[in-house]
Design a protein around this motif. Structure first.
Motif, PDB file in Angstrom:
ATOM      1  N   CYS A  37       0.797  -1.223   0.000  1.00 56.38           N
ATOM      2  CA  CYS A  37       0.000   0.000   0.000  1.00 56.38           C
ATOM      3  C   CYS A  37       0.833   1.278   0.000  1.00 56.38           C
ATOM      4  O   CYS A  37       0.320   2.353   0.321  1.00 56.38           O
ATOM      5  N   ALA A  38       2.097   1.180  -0.362  1.00 56.50           N
ATOM      6  CA  ALA A  38       2.977   2.353  -0.323  1.00 56.50           C
ATOM      7  C   ALA A  38       2.449   3.498  -1.178  1.00 56.50           C
ATOM      8  O   ALA A  38       2.627   4.662  -0.831  1.00 56.50           O
ATOM      9  N   SER A  39       1.774   3.181  -2.260  1.00 56.45           N
ATOM     10  CA  SER A  39       1.256   4.241  -3.131  1.00 56.45           C
ATOM     11  C   SER A  39       0.133   5.036  -2.469  1.00 56.45           C
ATOM     12  O   SER A  39      -0.222   6.110  -2.947  1.00 56.45           O
ATOM     13  N   GLN A  40      -0.412   4.522  -1.386  1.00 55.15           N
ATOM     14  CA  GLN A  40      -1.496   5.197  -0.682  1.00 55.15           C
ATOM     15  C   GLN A  40      -0.992   6.146   0.414  1.00 55.15           C
ATOM     16  O   GLN A  40      -1.774   6.900   0.975  1.00 55.15           O
ATOM     17  N   ILE A  41       0.287   6.056   0.739  1.00 55.94           N
ATOM     18  CA  ILE A  41       0.866   6.910   1.780  1.00 55.94           C
ATOM     19  C   ILE A  41       0.838   8.345   1.286  1.00 55.94           C
ATOM     20  O   ILE A  41       1.203   8.594   0.147  1.00 55.94           O
ATOM     21  N   PRO A  42       0.360   9.307   2.040  1.00 50.97           N
ATOM     22  CA  PRO A  42       0.107   9.342   3.475  1.00 50.97           C
ATOM     23  C   PRO A  42      -1.369   9.244   3.863  1.00 50.97           C
ATOM     24  O   PRO A  42      -1.730   9.551   4.993  1.00 50.97           O
ATOM     25  N   ASN A  43      -2.237   8.828   2.960  1.00 46.75           N
ATOM     26  CA  ASN A  43      -3.674   8.788   3.219  1.00 46.75           C
ATOM     27  C   ASN A  43      -4.033   7.575   4.077  1.00 46.75           C
ATOM     28  O   ASN A  43      -4.147   6.452   3.573  1.00 46.75           O
ATOM     29  N   ALA A  44      -4.216   7.791   5.364  1.00 44.36           N
ATOM     30  CA  ALA A  44      -4.460   6.688   6.297  1.00 44.36           C
ATOM     31  C   ALA A  44      -5.718   5.898   5.945  1.00 44.36           C
ATOM     32  O   ALA A  44      -5.731   4.675   6.022  1.00 44.36           O
ATOM     33  N   GLY A  45      -6.766   6.578   5.518  1.00 47.90           N
ATOM     34  CA  GLY A  45      -7.994   5.885   5.140  1.00 47.90           C
ATOM     35  C   GLY A  45      -7.783   4.980   3.935  1.00 47.90           C
ATOM     36  O   GLY A  45      -8.282   3.858   3.891  1.00 47.90           O
ATOM     37  N   ALA A  46      -7.035   5.475   2.957  1.00 52.57           N
ATOM     38  CA  ALA A  46      -6.748   4.678   1.762  1.00 52.57           C
ATOM     39  C   ALA A  46      -5.865   3.491   2.104  1.00 52.57           C
ATOM     40  O   ALA A  46      -6.040   2.398   1.542  1.00 52.57           O
ATOM     41  N   ILE A  47      -4.930   3.665   3.020  1.00 51.53           N
ATOM     42  CA  ILE A  47      -4.070   2.554   3.431  1.00 51.53           C
ATOM     43  C   ILE A  47      -4.896   1.493   4.145  1.00 51.53           C
ATOM     44  O   ILE A  47      -4.739   0.299   3.892  1.00 51.53           O
ATOM     45  N   THR A  48      -5.804   1.925   5.005  1.00 48.79           N
ATOM     46  CA  THR A  48      -6.673   0.991   5.712  1.00 48.79           C
ATOM     47  C   THR A  48      -7.493   0.174   4.715  1.00 48.79           C
ATOM     48  O   THR A  48      -7.575  -1.049   4.812  1.00 48.79           O
TER      49      THR A  48
END
Length: 80
Positions: A37-48
């Motif tokens: 999920c590195a491409s989602q950093i820094p969006n915590a909701g997207a990482i979840t």
């Protein structure tokens, strides 16, 4: 740029905290966040969401944390 690794670490710890309550649980999911999920950093909701969507690819330790979190949220939702 020394602040970038520190910022990434803070984001990962915060994101893992969405699932995890202990340092061990956060540590269990941090490698999976970096791998999947590195491409989602820094969006915590997207990482979840990414971790949930990639449940089958998670390490067994992180999968346990995610499953426990999902069960807990389900129990709270069912109480309303």
């Amino acid at each position: 740029m020394k602040s970038a690794p520190l910022a990434l670490f803070v984001v990962l710890i915060g994101t893992a905290s969405a699932f995890a309550e202990t340092g061990a649980e956060r540590a269990a999911c941090t490698p999976d966040v970096m791998r999947l999920c590195a491409s989602q950093i820094p969006n915590a909701g997207a990482i979840t969401l990414c971790l949930r969507e990639n449940r089958v690819a998670l390490s067994s330790a992180c999968r346990t944390v995610v499953d426990r979190s999902d069960r807990s949220k389900g129990n709270i939702a069912n109480r309303r």
